[in-house]
Scaffold this motif. Structure first.
Motif, PDB file in Angstrom:
ATOM      1  N   GLY A 148       0.790  -1.226   0.000  1.00 42.35           N
ATOM      2  CA  GLY A 148       0.000   0.000   0.000  1.00 42.35           C
ATOM      3  C   GLY A 148       0.817   1.267   0.000  1.00 42.35           C
ATOM      4  O   GLY A 148       0.262   2.355   0.112  1.00 42.35           O
ATOM      5  N   THR A 149       2.135   1.128  -0.163  1.00 39.71           N
ATOM      6  CA  THR A 149       2.950   2.353  -0.084  1.00 39.71           C
ATOM      7  C   THR A 149       3.529   2.759  -1.437  1.00 39.71           C
ATOM      8  O   THR A 149       4.172   3.802  -1.528  1.00 39.71           O
ATOM      9  N   LYS A 150       3.355   1.947  -2.449  1.00 41.82           N
ATOM     10  CA  LYS A 150       4.012   2.219  -3.732  1.00 41.82           C
ATOM     11  C   LYS A 150       3.000   2.528  -4.825  1.00 41.82           C
ATOM     12  O   LYS A 150       1.853   2.055  -4.803  1.00 41.82           O
ATOM     13  N   ASP A 151       3.489   3.282  -5.805  1.00 42.00           N
ATOM     14  CA  ASP A 151       2.734   3.476  -7.042  1.00 42.00           C
ATOM     15  C   ASP A 151       2.692   2.127  -7.774  1.00 42.00           C
ATOM     16  O   ASP A 151       3.732   1.512  -8.002  1.00 42.00           O
ATOM     17  N   MET A 152       1.500   1.662  -8.121  1.00 45.43           N
ATOM     18  CA  MET A 152       1.381   0.301  -8.644  1.00 45.43           C
ATOM     19  C   MET A 152       1.428   0.225 -10.163  1.00 45.43           C
ATOM     20  O   MET A 152       1.316  -0.856 -10.726  1.00 45.43           O
ATOM     21  N   SER A 153       1.568   1.377 -10.814  1.00 44.39           N
ATOM     22  CA  SER A 153       1.548   1.312 -12.274  1.00 44.39           C
ATOM     23  C   SER A 153       2.870   0.771 -12.827  1.00 44.39           C
ATOM     24  O   SER A 153       2.949   0.333 -13.960  1.00 44.39           O
ATOM     25  N   GLN A 154       3.907   0.813 -12.010  1.00 49.16           N
ATOM     26  CA  GLN A 154       5.217   0.332 -12.440  1.00 49.16           C
ATOM     27  C   GLN A 154       5.629  -0.863 -11.588  1.00 49.16           C
ATOM     28  O   GLN A 154       5.177  -1.010 -10.464  1.00 49.16           O
ATOM     29  N   ARG A 155       6.515  -1.647 -12.163  1.00 47.56           N
ATOM     30  CA  ARG A 155       7.052  -2.760 -11.378  1.00 47.56           C
ATOM     31  C   ARG A 155       8.007  -2.254 -10.312  1.00 47.56           C
ATOM     32  O   ARG A 155       8.788  -1.317 -10.575  1.00 47.56           O
ATOM     33  N   THR A 156       7.963  -2.856  -9.152  1.00 46.98           N
ATOM     34  CA  THR A 156       8.933  -2.583  -8.102  1.00 46.98           C
ATOM     35  C   THR A 156       9.561  -3.922  -7.725  1.00 46.98           C
ATOM     36  O   THR A 156       8.858  -4.936  -7.652  1.00 46.98           O
ATOM     37  N   SER A 157      10.848  -3.926  -7.497  1.00 43.54           N
ATOM     38  CA  SER A 157      11.505  -5.164  -7.034  1.00 43.54           C
ATOM     39  C   SER A 157      12.192  -4.909  -5.702  1.00 43.54           C
ATOM     40  O   SER A 157      12.711  -3.819  -5.459  1.00 43.54           O
ATOM     41  N   MET A 158      12.146  -5.918  -4.874  1.00 43.39           N
ATOM     42  CA  MET A 158      12.822  -5.850  -3.579  1.00 43.39           C
ATOM     43  C   MET A 158      14.066  -6.737  -3.666  1.00 43.39           C
ATOM     44  O   MET A 158      13.969  -7.916  -3.998  1.00 43.39           O
ATOM     45  N   CYS A 159      15.215  -6.169  -3.342  1.00 43.62           N
ATOM     46  CA  CYS A 159      16.447  -6.954  -3.435  1.00 43.62           C
ATOM     47  C   CYS A 159      16.992  -7.247  -2.044  1.00 43.62           C
ATOM     48  O   CYS A 159      17.198  -6.333  -1.245  1.00 43.62           O
ATOM     49  N   TRP A 160      17.172  -8.521  -1.786  1.00 44.52           N
ATOM     50  CA  TRP A 160      17.709  -8.990  -0.515  1.00 44.52           C
ATOM     51  C   TRP A 160      19.158  -9.414  -0.761  1.00 44.52           C
ATOM     52  O   TRP A 160      19.476  -9.994  -1.788  1.00 44.52           O
ATOM     53  N   PHE A 161      19.994  -9.135   0.217  1.00 44.53           N
ATOM     54  CA  PHE A 161      21.429  -9.340   0.032  1.00 44.53           C
ATOM     55  C   PHE A 161      21.952 -10.483   0.902  1.00 44.53           C
ATOM     56  O   PHE A 161      21.583 -10.604   2.075  1.00 44.53           O
ATOM     57  N   TYR A 162      22.803 -11.267   0.277  1.00 41.93           N
ATOM     58  CA  TYR A 162      23.447 -12.394   0.960  1.00 41.93           C
ATOM     59  C   TYR A 162      24.906 -12.404   0.542  1.00 41.93           C
ATOM     60  O   TYR A 162      25.317 -11.651  -0.332  1.00 41.93           O
ATOM     61  N   MET A 163      25.675 -13.273   1.146  1.00 41.02           N
ATOM     62  CA  MET A 163      27.030 -13.466   0.626  1.00 41.02           C
ATOM     63  C   MET A 163      27.362 -14.953   0.709  1.00 41.02           C
ATOM     64  O   MET A 163      26.717 -15.716   1.422  1.00 41.02           O
ATOM     65  N   ARG A 164      28.341 -15.334  -0.083  1.00 44.57           N
ATOM     66  CA  ARG A 164      28.905 -16.668   0.129  1.00 44.57           C
ATOM     67  C   ARG A 164      30.400 -16.495   0.326  1.00 44.57           C
ATOM     68  O   ARG A 164      31.024 -15.589  -0.240  1.00 44.57           O
ATOM     69  N   LEU A 165      30.939 -17.374   1.166  1.00 48.60           N
ATOM     70  CA  LEU A 165      32.340 -17.220   1.553  1.00 48.60           C
ATOM     71  C   LEU A 165      33.248 -18.179   0.808  1.00 48.60           C
ATOM     72  O   LEU A 165      34.458 -18.094   0.895  1.00 48.60           O
ATOM     73  N   LEU A 166      32.628 -19.106   0.086  1.00 49.94           N
ATOM     74  CA  LEU A 166      33.430 -20.144  -0.559  1.00 49.94           C
ATOM     75  C   LEU A 166      33.448 -19.914  -2.059  1.00 49.94           C
ATOM     76  O   LEU A 166      32.527 -19.326  -2.627  1.00 49.94           O
ATOM     77  N   ASP A 167      34.501 -20.403  -2.688  1.00 47.17           N
ATOM     78  CA  ASP A 167      34.583 -20.256  -4.135  1.00 47.17           C
ATOM     79  C   ASP A 167      33.563 -21.126  -4.843  1.00 47.17           C
ATOM     80  O   ASP A 167      33.217 -20.889  -5.990  1.00 47.17           O
ATOM     81  N   ASP A 168      33.070 -22.132  -4.150  1.00 44.95           N
ATOM     82  CA  ASP A 168      32.085 -23.026  -4.751  1.00 44.95           C
ATOM     83  C   ASP A 168      30.805 -22.238  -4.995  1.00 44.95           C
ATOM     84  O   ASP A 168      30.219 -21.677  -4.068  1.00 44.95           O
ATOM     85  N   ILE A 169      30.360 -22.209  -6.250  1.00 47.97           N
ATOM     86  CA  ILE A 169      29.171 -21.411  -6.576  1.00 47.97           C
ATOM     87  C   ILE A 169      27.903 -22.014  -5.989  1.00 47.97           C
ATOM     88  O   ILE A 169      26.849 -21.386  -6.024  1.00 47.97           O
ATOM     89  N   ASP A 170      27.970 -23.240  -5.459  1.00 48.30           N
ATOM     90  CA  ASP A 170      26.801 -23.825  -4.817  1.00 48.30           C
ATOM     91  C   ASP A 170      26.828 -23.676  -3.301  1.00 48.30           C
ATOM     92  O   ASP A 170      26.041 -24.299  -2.600  1.00 48.30           O
ATOM     93  N   ALA A 171      27.707 -22.844  -2.811  1.00 46.45           N
ATOM     94  CA  ALA A 171      27.700 -22.569  -1.364  1.00 46.45           C
ATOM     95  C   ALA A 171      26.362 -21.920  -0.998  1.00 46.45           C
ATOM     96  O   ALA A 171      25.767 -21.201  -1.800  1.00 46.45           O
ATOM     97  N   ASN A 172      25.909 -22.195   0.203  1.00 44.67           N
ATOM     98  CA  ASN A 172      24.584 -21.758   0.649  1.00 44.67           C
ATOM     99  C   ASN A 172      24.617 -20.310   1.130  1.00 44.67           C
ATOM    100  O   ASN A 172      24.890 -20.038   2.288  1.00 44.67           O
ATOM    101  N   TYR A 173      24.297 -19.413   0.209  1.00 41.47           N
ATOM    102  CA  TYR A 173      24.363 -17.989   0.594  1.00 41.47           C
ATOM    103  C   TYR A 173      23.244 -17.580   1.529  1.00 41.47           C
ATOM    104  O   TYR A 173      23.348 -16.559   2.204  1.00 41.47           O
ATOM    105  N   TYR A 174      22.180 -18.385   1.613  1.00 37.33           N
ATOM    106  CA  TYR A 174      21.094 -18.052   2.550  1.00 37.33           C
ATOM    107  C   TYR A 174      21.573 -18.115   4.005  1.00 37.33           C
ATOM    108  O   TYR A 174      20.903 -17.634   4.904  1.00 37.33           O
ATOM    109  N   ALA A 175      22.766 -18.707   4.210  1.00 39.04           N
ATOM    110  CA  ALA A 175      23.350 -18.751   5.554  1.00 39.04           C
ATOM    111  C   ALA A 175      23.961 -17.412   5.953  1.00 39.04           C
ATOM    112  O   ALA A 175      24.349 -17.226   7.100  1.00 39.04           O
ATOM    113  N   TYR A 176      24.053 -16.500   4.990  1.00 36.88           N
ATOM    114  CA  TYR A 176      24.666 -15.196   5.270  1.00 36.88           C
ATOM    115  C   TYR A 176      23.787 -14.046   4.799  1.00 36.88           C
ATOM    116  O   TYR A 176      24.133 -13.339   3.846  1.00 36.88           O
ATOM    117  N   PRO A 177      22.632 -13.863   5.439  1.00 35.47           N
ATOM    118  CA  PRO A 177      21.806 -12.706   5.073  1.00 35.47           C
ATOM    119  C   PRO A 177      22.499 -11.435   5.555  1.00 35.47           C
ATOM    120  O   PRO A 177      23.002 -11.383   6.680  1.00 35.47           O
TER     121      PRO A 177
END
Lengths: 687, 687
Positions: A148-177
């Motif tokens: 209820g706070t945004k103009d709805m005629s345009q798309r809005t995206s919410m970006c959540w940030f995480y990190m991964r500490l390992l070089d493995d691209i399948d590391a679980n970044y959800y462990a680092y919000p």
């Protein structure tokens, strides 16, 4: 065109043809194709076709594509739906969907993530965190759930940030919000940067602080085989052998198995759909599918109320269906079905192995031992499983229809995957989330599914009957009958206070209904005009519901207005060709008023609201209030939810009575002796 | 004596020894042995033993037999319980159980049937029926369910009459209920002959009428392979291959599997019992068993209120356990356990193969696909099944505990077998039964089970916590926040109306509790003194209840007084060595006041009623209000009921995280191609 069955999904050729026709309709413009899918035939035409297969004068309904494109015309973004008759190459409808947004575009979301990372202020926020040197920041863009706070005629995206500490691209970044969140506009501009709350009181802007190194985890936060600790080795192999092959037969999308027949469908949104389901040729359901699901989060603090995902309407169960792998997702003899979708440029896109079909043993179907003769008769239950698995960002859902030899249908949903996480300071806690690892909060949320059942119980005009079990009235003051005469006692209706009876009513008008296990409330879909010759009652199928808490958000909230189906467990509506989705066809940034309750309210009092002996649709809302356990971390063991449909006085006896008796000759089990030894060589030849 | 584990059932030698000691205690009298079973050690002794296995100074608790005998002394029938210390050959207790009756004696019931058939008036009634020439009358004797009209000092039996028309002794006589019923006294005299009602109004004595020949059925009423029509041949074989054998190991009754350990028990009454259940060595449950079940019938008309079966207390789940057959009741590698009972003369009696143990594949345990890399990780769920199947006259129950790699326990009950039937005139119907065949009424009834869970969550002092999910209060009039400032919105606690939280309380005193799915009410067994290091909350296990209607009979009725546990879904009591059965130890012709509610009421207000941080027992009442469908005839497809127990913040992560990834190399599935062909030869070597 090829002589497809009217329920067949569009073929690649049909998709390409539809795209061509649409392209020609927009000269000088390049439409971005979002949807090219089958517009299923009008039911009235389709029923005539199904019921008169032998009659060649009945025309096959036209093949029609439902196409949705985004176009830019006179610098305006337009979202357009077209219906394209593929048999006659004509456009039947061309509608500008004003105020509606298409479902999530993964290319666009990727662009949102990139825009976010390219933003200087975002980088500044990240710099404040003083992340470890080996950290890689990962941005997850979510559709904005209306607050209820945004103009709805345009798309809005919410970006959540995480990190991964390992070089493995399948590391679980959800462990680092991370304690950063950004809002991105249609034009890929970062319009706002948030800091995230920790304790319930922590609601105001605060000084950015470095990432707390005590929040760094080890292998216990990883699920990927190369990263977690070595697997247990105690689980010995278990294989399914079907020496004579599977018991099912398919011809294209037509499937036959153990007296069942049905047509398997698939679309970008619902994923697996089932059509014209019959048992011994008798029609049971015209169509069954998962119609919607909503995942609202319960954390009340800004910006978390913007987390509320329509995983079908926004994301699509078809688009996000996994490419199932032989020997991983099922055992035994497995048949896969591919799906077809479109690229944004209108080129057919194969979605391989999106549905699998296989059999499972399901334990004992029925058994009886005559205690006088000690003779035991036992049959095993075989079930047919039609399964699809979807990944929606962090979560996985496993959707499976189970067909039984006793003419039952069960719909099993398993929730698995990774919890959506957010940061919390070490030492803090909240009453709407579980700390699953140091610094990692898994917020409470609900999963609300809507299973749409379009019944055809021995025909297309059905009713919904509600039956309850109640104690019969008593008319005696005490149940101590000592000294009373037989005649005296017999004059009472419920003389010992043990009698109970069923009381039933039939629903007359559209509406939402609730479950009540305390009265054994049972919902039966019946055909009042077909009377069972033995029981003397209408033939029917009953719903075995999944008892679930309904939506917790307040009726006035946007979550609630957008997911009207979450208010009641059972809904009954009159059939309508265009009413397939209980939160409306366009859920992206929807603001409410498009759902099942609104539709019912609009028709209230009119002839169209009557549902007795009509072509009806029954919708079941179920799911879970998922307050995470730490055992759901870092990847959740499947949480099962099951809904059933069973014949109730539909047949004239147990439909599985003729299943062959279970024998060791066929089943070849192996005896494990006292010393836990087995004769491994003998398992295929001993009787 | 052999050095048995204190939880081991009595061995044949121990049974024989106990019988010898008891015989010597009754010189000149021949006791009729009804029970010779393990009297489990006092928990206080047993806990010391279990927790100090390494410490050799802790004594093994004495082996004690609980013996029940019927004796005739001075022409009086006496029912006596003795506790016999087998280590020291002494009788610890010798109690005349005044006013109690032993559970059903099948020899006596056979005598009742014979007495019935030998009775002239009964034969006269049968003659009135003018049965077909090839009819064989079958009498089924039931224990009398107290209705308040009989002298309770003596046994009363109710005899129901059926016939079979075929020479095959496995013909389904329940298809031919006859309009005769007899009451038989302790002394085997027919004391009353009833005619049975048809319509609800048909309550008075009437002229006997011949059996209506329109009630004669064909093969559709038969379940026995030789009598029913030819089986379907469409179901192809399905076998389970475990090339490296099972993953479980047993040593005597000790069982280990996938981090689980437990001790398997068995007794004549509860059948399968489980003891000292641990996961990774951490204690979870001291004991779990099915403690009782009650099957009250809902037909209010005399004499049907006398149908109300305590299938454990009256019949015995151990005594009536099926001799399970390899390849019939389970697939794969199967280990069987035998049980031991006693003959009436005190000779050990083997009950072969009463428990089976095997593994099953249970679909996907967890899965996640990284949508960025498309890498999918999937593990399959293996479960360990401990199963027993009982036959109680017409009905079968399949009881199975399922242990999961995610540390879950599920208890699955399947009801199958044949409905109890009674006669009805063609054309009549009643609101408390279903006509399943011409002239055959299957009356409504309930199945109420009581699962007794004696928890030991990380220790023996536990609490029961009730948690509910509730919307948080709102303090804003509208959720339309357009125009409001960020600071304004943030000052509200639940500004968008979407927040919800859990609220919990801990039960302080013994009592009965109810389920409520509308608030997601969750029952957690917790250990308040062990705090999870990550979540900061007490470790626990939660109950996943089976939502069921409770007992329908009125509180003042005998059904209700006798089955107090049927009033609430969850009961919590303080542990007591002799409190194992929620309807009391002696249910045969019980009159009430022996159950769980009475026990709780007696202790109310005393220290013994406190249950917080105490040694507690949690009991779950569940089951079904079974209003038969015709599809349950002539033999019922399994009706499943499932109760679960899952860790909730007990571990520090998913206990199944280390299960190895699913691979085709191990699972060897087979691809079914477009033409439904499979390469049958390749199924064991292809990757």
């Amino acid at each position: 065109m090829s002589p497809n069955h009217p329920f067949d999904p569009l073929t690649p050729r049909e998709i390409a043809k539809a795209a061509d026709i649409v392209r020609n309709a927009f000269p000088g413009v390049t439409p971005s194709f979002r949807v090219v899918t089958l517009k299923e035939p009008a039911k009235v035409e389709m029923v005539a076709f199904l019921e008169n297969k032998a009659n060649r004068t009945i025309k096959r309904p036209e093949r029609v594509a439902r196409v949705q494109v985004s176009i830019v015309e006179s610098e305006e973004n337009k979202f357009v739906e077209l219906w394209v008759d593929l048999d006659h190459s004509v456009i039947l409808k061309n509608e500008h969907l004003v105020g509606k947004h298409p479902y999530i575009d993964s290319d666009y979301m990727q662009a949102v993530e990139n825009a976010c990372l390219a933003d200087e202020r975002v980088q500044e926020q990240i710099a404040y965190l003083q992340l470890p040197d080996n950290a890689r920041v990962v941005v997850e863009a979510w559709a904005y759930a209306t607050d209820g706070t945004k103009d709805m005629s345009q798309r809005t995206s919410m970006c959540w940030f995480y990190m991964r500490l390992l070089d493995d691209i399948d590391a679980n970044y959800y462990a680092y919000p991370l304690d950063v969140c950004a809002e991105v506009s249609e034009e890929l501009k970062v319009t706002k940067i948030y800091q995230l709350p920790s304790s319930p009181e922590d609601r105001i802007h605060k000084e950015p602080r470095p990432f707390d190194r005590r929040k760094i985890h080890g292998a216990e936060a990883e699920y990927s085989p190369g990263l977690r600790t070595s697997p247990r080795t105690t689980t010995k192999p278990y294989q399914v052998l079907q020496p004579e092959g599977p018991s099912f037969k398919t011809k294209g999308n037509h499937l036959e198995w153990e007296k069942w027949s049905m047509h398997v469908g698939f679309n970008y949104r619902e994923g697996l759909t089932l059509h014209d389901i019959r048992y011994e040729g008798r029609s049971l359901f015209y169509r069954i599918s998962l119609a919607e699901m909503f995942v609202p989060y319960g954390d009340p603090r800004t910006p978390y109320p913007r987390k509320g995902a329509f995983d079908l309407g926004n994301d699509g169960a078809g688009i996000n269906a996994n490419d199932l792998q032989l020997g991983c997702d099922c055992l035994g003899h497995i048949k896969y079905f591919d799906g077809w979708h479109t690229t944004t440029s209108g080129v057919p896109l194969k979605l391989p192995n999106v549905i699998c079909c296989h059999e499972q043993d399901d334990g004992i179907l029925w058994k009886h031992t005559n205690f006088r003769t000690k003779n035991a008769v036992v049959t095993r239950s075989r079930i047919l499983v039609l399964q699809t698995i979807i990944t929606v960002s962090n979560y996985e859902y496993i959707f499976a229809f189970h067909f039984g030899q006793d003419a039952s249908i069960h719909y099993e949903v398993r929730a698995t995957g990774i919890l959506s996480t957010c940061p919390i300071d070490i030492g803090d806690n909240v009453p709407y989330g579980t700390i699953v690892a140091p610094g990692v909060l898994a917020p409470y949320h609900q999963h609300l599914f809507s299973l749409r059942m379009d019944p055809a119980i021995d025909g297309y005009e059905n009713s919904l009957q509600i039956e309850e079990s109640h104690a019969m009235p008593v008319d005696v003051p005490s149940f101590d009958h000592t000294g009373k005469s037989h005649a005296q006692i017999n004059s009472y209706k419920n003389p010992f206070g043990v009698g109970y009876e069923t009381r039933s009513s039939i629903i007359e008008s559209e509406g939402g209904l609730d479950l009540d296990f305390t009265t054994n409330r049972t919902f039966k879909i019946i055909n009042e005009s077909i009377i069972n010759p033995v029981t003397g009652t209408p033939v029917g199928f009953k719903l075995l519901p999944a008892y679930s808490q309904m939506l917790l958000a307040y009726p006035d909230s946007y979550h609630s207005k957008r997911s009207e189906f979450g208010k009641h467990a059972v809904w009954i509506t009159r059939y309508n060709d265009e009413e397939n989705f209980p939160s409306g066809r366009h859920t992206m940034q929807s603001i409410g008023g498009d759902g099942i309750a609104t539709a019912i309210q609009k028709r209230a009092g009119t002839e169209e609201s009557l549902v007795r002996n009509k072509d009806i649709v029954v919708w079941h809302t179920f799911g879970s209030t998922h307050n995470p356990r730490i055992e759901d971390w870092p990847v959740m063991p499947s949480e099962k939810m099951v809904v059933g449909l069973k014949p109730v006085n539909f047949f004239t006896g147990n439909p599985g009575l003729d299943v062959a008796v279970s024998t060791q000759e066929r089943n070849r089990s192996v005896l494990v002796d006292e010393d836990n030894d087995v004769n491994l060589k003998s398992d295929c030849c001993k009787l």
